[in-house]
Write an enzyme that holds these catalytic residues in place. Structure first.
Site, PDB file in Angstrom:
ATOM      1  N   HIS A 127       0.848  -1.194   0.000  1.00 22.93           N
ATOM      2  CA  HIS A 127       0.000   0.000   0.000  1.00 22.93           C
ATOM      3  C   HIS A 127       0.883   1.243   0.000  1.00 22.93           C
ATOM      4  O   HIS A 127       2.100   1.140   0.099  1.00 22.93           O
ATOM      5  CB  HIS A 127      -0.995  -0.009   1.167  1.00 22.93           C
TER       6      HIS A 127
ATOM      7  N   HIS B 250       1.454   3.924   1.934  1.00 18.55           N
ATOM      8  CA  HIS B 250       1.988   4.696   3.067  1.00 18.55           C
ATOM      9  C   HIS B 250       3.510   4.826   2.981  1.00 18.55           C
ATOM     10  O   HIS B 250       4.210   3.918   2.543  1.00 18.55           O
ATOM     11  CB  HIS B 250       1.581   4.048   4.390  1.00 18.55           C
TER      12      HIS B 250
ATOM     13  N   HIS C 206       5.195  -4.735  10.570  1.00 17.35           N
ATOM     14  CA  HIS C 206       5.592  -4.021  11.788  1.00 17.35           C
ATOM     15  C   HIS C 206       5.802  -4.981  12.951  1.00 17.35           C
ATOM     16  O   HIS C 206       5.114  -6.002  13.056  1.00 17.35           O
ATOM     17  CB  HIS C 206       4.524  -3.001  12.209  1.00 17.35           C
TER      18      HIS C 206
ATOM     19  N   ASP D  26       0.172  -3.954   6.249  1.00 13.45           N
ATOM     20  CA  ASP D  26      -0.470  -3.483   7.479  1.00 13.45           C
ATOM     21  C   ASP D  26      -1.912  -3.982   7.589  1.00 13.45           C
ATOM     22  O   ASP D  26      -2.747  -3.348   8.224  1.00 13.45           O
ATOM     23  CB  ASP D  26      -0.486  -1.948   7.522  1.00 13.45           C
TER      24      ASP D  26
ATOM     25  N   HIS E  63      -7.294  -1.140   5.879  1.00 13.62           N
ATOM     26  CA  HIS E  63      -6.279  -0.202   6.377  1.00 13.62           C
ATOM     27  C   HIS E  63      -6.207   0.985   5.403  1.00 13.62           C
ATOM     28  O   HIS E  63      -6.264   2.138   5.819  1.00 13.62           O
ATOM     29  CB  HIS E  63      -4.946  -0.918   6.497  1.00 13.62           C
TER      30      HIS E  63
ATOM     31  N   ASP F  99       5.913   4.646   5.039  1.00 13.26           N
ATOM     32  CA  ASP F  99       6.794   3.650   5.656  1.00 13.26           C
ATOM     33  C   ASP F  99       6.779   2.315   4.895  1.00 13.26           C
ATOM     34  O   ASP F  99       7.340   1.321   5.359  1.00 13.26           O
ATOM     35  CB  ASP F  99       6.426   3.440   7.143  1.00 13.26           C
ATOM     36  N   HIS F 100       6.156   2.302   3.713  1.00 18.85           N
ATOM     37  CA  HIS F 100       6.138   1.096   2.876  1.00 18.85           C
ATOM     38  C   HIS F 100       6.682   1.356   1.468  1.00 18.85           C
ATOM     39  O   HIS F 100       7.075   0.419   0.784  1.00 18.85           O
ATOM     40  CB  HIS F 100       4.718   0.516   2.803  1.00 18.85           C
TER      41      HIS F 100
HETATM   42 FE    FE Z   1       2.932   0.762   8.114  1.00 24.38          FE
HETATM   43 ZN    ZN Z   2       0.181   1.590   6.589  1.00 27.72          ZN
END
Ligand code: FE
Ligand code: ZN
Length: 257
Positions: A54, A56, A175, A137, A113, A58-59
């Site tokens: 996805h 985001h 995570h 996530d 999410h 942090d990905h």
């Molecule tokens: Fe994340």
């Molecule tokens: Zn995420």
């Protein structure tokens, strides 16, 4: 296929898949470039694919940096994420397949999410070898992702797809949230010996600064309240007999835990 778990940012995991025979690599959800480049360098492997679950930061944070060094790499992501994933070249839908070396991942559309979230499932390719699920996530060990762009009904539907995979599937979540998730889980599922054992195991691992990932789907089905909306004990704790409402109440409770 060899899977390497690389730590990134404060609690993210990046997964690097290495086809030893061809010496090529793919990376799932690269949060940062450095751990990926370091592992590629160690292996002397060429990066041929980025698999994003996805959009985001942090990905997908390292997509652009990695593409500068490996401009040929194919960038996979969900069709609904068009315009949100840097460098995306392939737009995937439920049931699509992603080839890497001699393995083929099946794409699961798992919104909740985010509205575009996908997961990559590599079925087992040998007897006694588990399949591998890269679920970003959507599913965490002992928990699930927050509902930023989706509804509880969507997330239940997405987790139902995941729950249908074989018990021995390795669950590679993005995570290290397991300990916190289980601290919550024991408050809503008070008489579950398997959960108590998992909680103790995870506390020991985290005290030693060791990872709890990958988990297995078997462990998650037995201990993760977010996969057990149809379990009577969880329903009673959430004051509902409705699957989606039970899940929604759980998620709401966890959001403020
Ligand atoms: Fe994340
Ligand atoms: Zn995420």
């Amino acid at each position: 296929m060899q899977t390497y778990r690389l730590s990134a940012l404060s609690d993210n995991y990046i997964f690097l898949l290495h086809d030893v025979w061809r010496n090529i690599a793919a990376v799932v959800d690269p949060a940062e470039p450095y751990p990926v480049l370091q592992q590629l360098h160690k292996l002397g492997a060429e990066l041929v694919a980025i698999l994003n679950t996805h959009h985001h930061g942090d990905h997908v944070g390292a997509n652009s940096d990695l593409l500068r060094q490996f401009p040929q790499a194919i960038v996979y992501g969900g069709a609904e994420d068009r315009g949100r994933i840097p460098g995306q070249t392939v737009f995937l839908r439920e049931g699509d397949r992603v080839k890497f070396g001699d393995r083929v991942a099946e794409v699961l559309f798992v919104p909740g999410h985010t509205r575009a979230h996908i997961a990559y499932y590599f079925p087992s390719d040998a007897p006694n070898q588990p399949g591998d699920l890269f679920c970003g996530d959507t599913l965490f060990s002992g928990g699930c992702g927050r509902l930023f762009e989706g509804t509880p009904a969507q997330m239940v539907n997405s987790l139902t797809k995941i729950r249908a995979l074989p018990d021995n599937t390795s669950v590679w979540c993005a995570h290290e949230y397991t300990l916190n998730n289980l601290k919550f889980a024991v408050t809503v599922d008070r008489h579950n010996p398997t959960l108590e054992a998992r909680f103790a195991e995870v506390q020991t691992l985290r005290n030693r600064n060791e990872s709890t990932i990958p988990s297995t789907l078997k462990i998650e089905k037995q201990t993760n309240p977010f996969l057990r909306w149809d379990d009577l004990a969880i329903q009673q704790a959430m004051n509902s007999r409705d699957f989606v409402q039970t899940f929604a109440n759980l998620r709401k409770k966890k959001d403020v835990f």
